[in-house]
Write an enzyme that holds these catalytic residues in place. Structure first.
Site, PDB file in Angstrom:
ATOM      1  CD  GLU A 246      -3.070  -0.941   0.343  1.00 36.91           C
ATOM      2  OE1 GLU A 246      -3.184   0.132  -0.280  1.00 36.91           O
ATOM      3  OE2 GLU A 246      -3.850  -1.891   0.194  1.00 36.91           O
ATOM      4  CB  CYS A 280      -1.899   7.322   1.045  1.00 34.60           C
ATOM      5  SG  CYS A 280      -3.329   6.535   1.784  1.00 34.60           S
TER       6      CYS A 280
HETATM    7  P1  NAD Z   1       8.003   5.225   4.921  1.00 37.55           P
HETATM    8  O1  NAD Z   1       8.074   4.430   3.683  1.00 37.55           O
HETATM    9  O2  NAD Z   1       9.096   6.183   5.214  1.00 37.55           O
HETATM   10  O3  NAD Z   1       7.915   4.273   6.210  1.00 37.55           O
HETATM   11  C1  NAD Z   1       6.895   3.330   6.384  1.00 37.55           C
HETATM   12  C2  NAD Z   1       7.330   2.289   7.384  1.00 37.55           C
HETATM   13  O4  NAD Z   1       8.407   1.539   6.835  1.00 37.55           O
HETATM   14  C3  NAD Z   1       7.841   2.826   8.719  1.00 37.55           C
HETATM   15  O5  NAD Z   1       7.327   2.041   9.761  1.00 37.55           O
HETATM   16  C4  NAD Z   1       9.345   2.660   8.607  1.00 37.55           C
HETATM   17  O6  NAD Z   1       9.995   2.504   9.849  1.00 37.55           O
HETATM   18  C5  NAD Z   1       9.431   1.381   7.805  1.00 37.55           C
HETATM   19  N1  NAD Z   1      10.709   1.176   7.105  1.00 37.55           N
HETATM   20  C6  NAD Z   1      11.614   2.095   6.707  1.00 37.55           C
HETATM   21  N2  NAD Z   1      12.645   1.496   6.076  1.00 37.55           N
HETATM   22  C7  NAD Z   1      12.389   0.169   6.064  1.00 37.55           C
HETATM   23  C8  NAD Z   1      13.067  -0.974   5.548  1.00 37.55           C
HETATM   24  N3  NAD Z   1      14.233  -0.869   4.904  1.00 37.55           N
HETATM   25  N4  NAD Z   1      12.498  -2.192   5.721  1.00 37.55           N
HETATM   26  C9  NAD Z   1      11.308  -2.320   6.336  1.00 37.55           C
HETATM   27  N5  NAD Z   1      10.624  -1.275   6.862  1.00 37.55           N
HETATM   28  C10 NAD Z   1      11.152  -0.043   6.723  1.00 37.55           C
HETATM   29  O7  NAD Z   1       6.594   5.964   4.862  1.00 37.55           O
HETATM   30  P2  NAD Z   1       6.000   7.036   5.880  1.00 37.55           P
HETATM   31  O8  NAD Z   1       6.723   8.320   5.683  1.00 37.55           O
HETATM   32  O9  NAD Z   1       5.885   6.460   7.236  1.00 37.55           O
HETATM   33  O10 NAD Z   1       4.487   7.171   5.329  1.00 37.55           O
HETATM   34  C11 NAD Z   1       4.135   8.023   4.291  1.00 37.55           C
HETATM   35  C12 NAD Z   1       3.940   7.266   2.996  1.00 37.55           C
HETATM   36  O11 NAD Z   1       2.994   6.228   3.183  1.00 37.55           O
HETATM   37  C13 NAD Z   1       3.393   8.119   1.881  1.00 37.55           C
HETATM   38  O12 NAD Z   1       4.037   7.800   0.676  1.00 37.55           O
HETATM   39  C14 NAD Z   1       1.935   7.717   1.827  1.00 37.55           C
HETATM   40  O13 NAD Z   1       1.317   7.956   0.585  1.00 37.55           O
HETATM   41  C15 NAD Z   1       2.024   6.270   2.140  1.00 37.55           C
HETATM   42  N6  NAD Z   1       0.748   5.732   2.611  1.00 37.55           N
HETATM   43  C16 NAD Z   1       0.067   4.852   1.824  1.00 37.55           C
HETATM   44  C17 NAD Z   1      -1.163   4.363   2.236  1.00 37.55           C
HETATM   45  C18 NAD Z   1      -1.935   3.384   1.390  1.00 37.55           C
HETATM   46  O14 NAD Z   1      -2.822   2.749   1.927  1.00 37.55           O
HETATM   47  N7  NAD Z   1      -1.662   3.226   0.106  1.00 37.55           N
HETATM   48  C19 NAD Z   1      -1.681   4.760   3.469  1.00 37.55           C
HETATM   49  C20 NAD Z   1      -0.983   5.657   4.238  1.00 37.55           C
HETATM   50  C21 NAD Z   1       0.252   6.139   3.804  1.00 37.55           C
END
Ligand code: NAD
Length: 502
Positions: A246, A280
């Site tokens: 997602e 998102c």
């Molecule tokens: P992010 O990708 O920076 O982090 C998301 C999660 O991934 C965090 O818990 C982080 O600690 C973890 N993470 C980071 N590096 C990792 C790795 N190498 N391996 C595994 N996990 C890792 O995103 P964010 O800044 O927390 O959230 C914002 C983003 O999320 C935006 O792009 C938004 O559009 C998206 N989003 C999508 C949806 C959807 O349902 N499609 C919903 C909400 C947010």
């Protein structure tokens, strides 16, 4: 986990980190950085819990999921306050977010049996002497990695459906919202003490998430940005762990000639600015047909003038939760204005509070149109007609959601169908997220797989097929004892049944 550990989850940890209130910098809590060994331990604990949870059956799980949602409903204001402090969004928005999560929990619990339970299916001509059965079995332990922007609603979209499908969950909340994640797991333990390990939380940064990818979970449900999604897929590929992605979006709204312009402007402003644009499925671009463009811009300008970010009760939305996101917003604004865009409102980014910013005449190739901005910004672009609007809407690598405003039902539905996105709302924004029976997910760089609805339940299962021979046939085609003439007889049957089709 003891009560002391629940209240102070970092009590025994060697390495810890703080989460802070994005508006004030005040410390909200201190949390352990769970390392690979701790993550593996949680997944192992989850395995036993998953077996007992699956054995409870649909009714036993439904009853316990109801106890959990009852607890969330009773503690709604307390949780909303924590969300406000850790994420920065207004209390009322936090209440709305939690309400949606509760509704999804109710739906998932109530519909799991119908979507997943054993059923008999037609065996077909070639297996007419067999009964055929289909059921959707749980995967065991599901790993959930979540973002910070909707710290309850977003992870619960995976957690609720994974639990209802009979799995245990190990959840890694964002490092920006670990208190909310820890609160949810503690709430589960309180509400469902006889299945306490079915929902566990591990906290930390990307390394903890990566460890969860490699910990032997049955599936990894990731919600976050596309760049991190790629890393998660790569880590999961090492063990062929299936993934649900997602990811981000660059959602557009199409406003057609016959739209209710005032309603469209109101929805665009909410879709773009609420939650400080950190949604998102937020609206980031609007394509408006020429006859209604000026009116639409005027309506948006009027509505935006009354909006103000802040952390007080009168604020329309809060700060940027992640301070570095303000830099992304600034880069997009600078890039757009240097390419000739006009600023209708806002346009300055100082500190964590970004004023509502509306940009006009932004070239399509600029970052503000192509990349996810994730701030309280909106680009409005004049187009000749709805076809051009659709073409521009679809000219993105993302494909999460979008909206169409038109009074013609047939026209709006046609545009919605042809929009390259997982979800579209007609004459509103974001509505599909609150309809539990509808699947939620994207295409392209917005990811794949679905949460919510029957598809969301099935996402956390494996289909299991069983046949049972009811009586033997005089001639068994799958036996070395079959007579030589059997193949000819079969060919004659095929010719009779299918041969007339040309
Ligand atoms: P992010 O990708 O920076 O982090 C998301 C999660 O991934 C965090 O818990 C982080 O600690 C973890 N993470 C980071 N590096 C990792 C790795 N190498 N391996 C595994 N996990 C890792 O995103 P964010 O800044 O927390 O959230 C914002 C983003 O999320 C935006 O792009 C938004 O559009 C998206 N989003 C999508 C949806 C959807 O349902 N499609 C919903 C909400 C947010």
């Amino acid at each position: 986990m003891s009560l002391a550990e629940q209240l102070d989850p970092a009590a025994d940890a060697t390495e810890t980190f703080e989460s802070t209130d994005p508006a004030t910098g005040a410390v909200v809590g201190v949390f352990p950085v769970h390392d690979a060994a701790a993550v593996r331990e949680a997944v192992e604990r989850g395995r036993g819990a998953a077996q007992r949870w699956a054995a409870l059956g649909f009714d036993g799980r439904r009853q316990r999921l109801a106890a959990f949602r009852g607890h969330l409903a009773r503690e709604l204001h307390g949780l909303a306050d924590l969300v406000h402090r850790e994420n920065g969004k207004p209390h009322a928005d936090a209440v709305l977010e939690i309400t949606l999560a509760i509704d999804h929990l109710a739906w998932a619990g109530a519909h799991a049996r119908r979507a997943l339970g054993p059923r008999r299916v037609r065996a077909g001509v070639l297996a007419a002497n067999h009964a055929a059965y289909l059921e959707y079995q749980p995967l065991g332990v599901v790993g959930v990695i979540g973002p910070w922007n909707y710290p309850v609603f977003t992870p619960m979209g995976s957690i609720a459906y994974a639990l209802a499908a009979g799995n245990a969950v190990v959840f890694k909340p964002s490092e920006y919202t670990p208190a909310v994640g820890t609160w949810l797991a503690a709430a589960w333990r309180t509400a469902v003490p006889d299945a306490a390990d079915v929902l566990q939380v591990v906290t930390g940064f990307g390394g903890t998430g990566a460890a969860l990818c490699r910990a032997g979970v049955g599936k990894l449900a990731f919600t976050g940005s596309a760049p991190t999604g790629r890393k998660v897929m790569a880590a999961c590929a090492e063990t062929l762990t299936p993934v649900l992605m997602e990811l981000g979006g660059k959602d557009a709204m199409i406003v057609d000639d016959d739209a209710d312009v005032a309603a469209a402007a109101d929805a665009a402003v909410w879709g773009a600015m609420s939650n400080a644009g950190q949604t998102c499925i937020g609206i980031e671009r609007v394509y408006v047909t020429a006859p209604v463009y000026d009116r639409f811009v005027a309506e948006v300008g009027e509505r935006v003038r009354d909006l103000r970010p802040g952390s007080d009760d009168g604020a329309a939305y809060g700060p940027m939760t992640m301070p570095s996101q303000a830099d992304v917003v600034r880069r997009h604004l600078d890039d757009a204005t240097s390419a000739g865009a006009r600023t209708l409102t806002g346009g300055t980014v100082q500190g964590v509070f970004v004023p509502p910013t509306v940009l006009l005449d932004v070239p399509e190739e600029s970052a503000a149109v192509r990349e996810e901005t994730f701030g309280p910004t909106l680009t409005i672009t004049r187009v000749a007609d709805a076809e051009e609007a659709l073409e521009r809407t679809n000219a993105t690598s993302y494909g999460l959601a979008g909206a169409v405003f038109s009074r013609s039902r047939a026209r709006a539905m046609d545009l919605a169908r042809r929009m390259r996105s997982g979800m579209t709302s007609v004459n509103s924004v974001l509505t599909f997220a609150g309809v539990p029976s509808l699947p939620f997910g994207g295409v392209g760089e917005s990811g794949f797989g679905r949460i919510h609805g029957e598809d969301g339940l099935k996402e956390f299962t494996r289909a299991k097929a069983i046949t049972r021979q009811r009586f033997p046939l005089p001639v068994d085609l799958m036996s070395f004892s079959r007579p030589p003439a059997a193949a000819d007889a079969l060919a004659r049957v095929m010719r009779l049944v299918h041969g007339r089709h040309r």
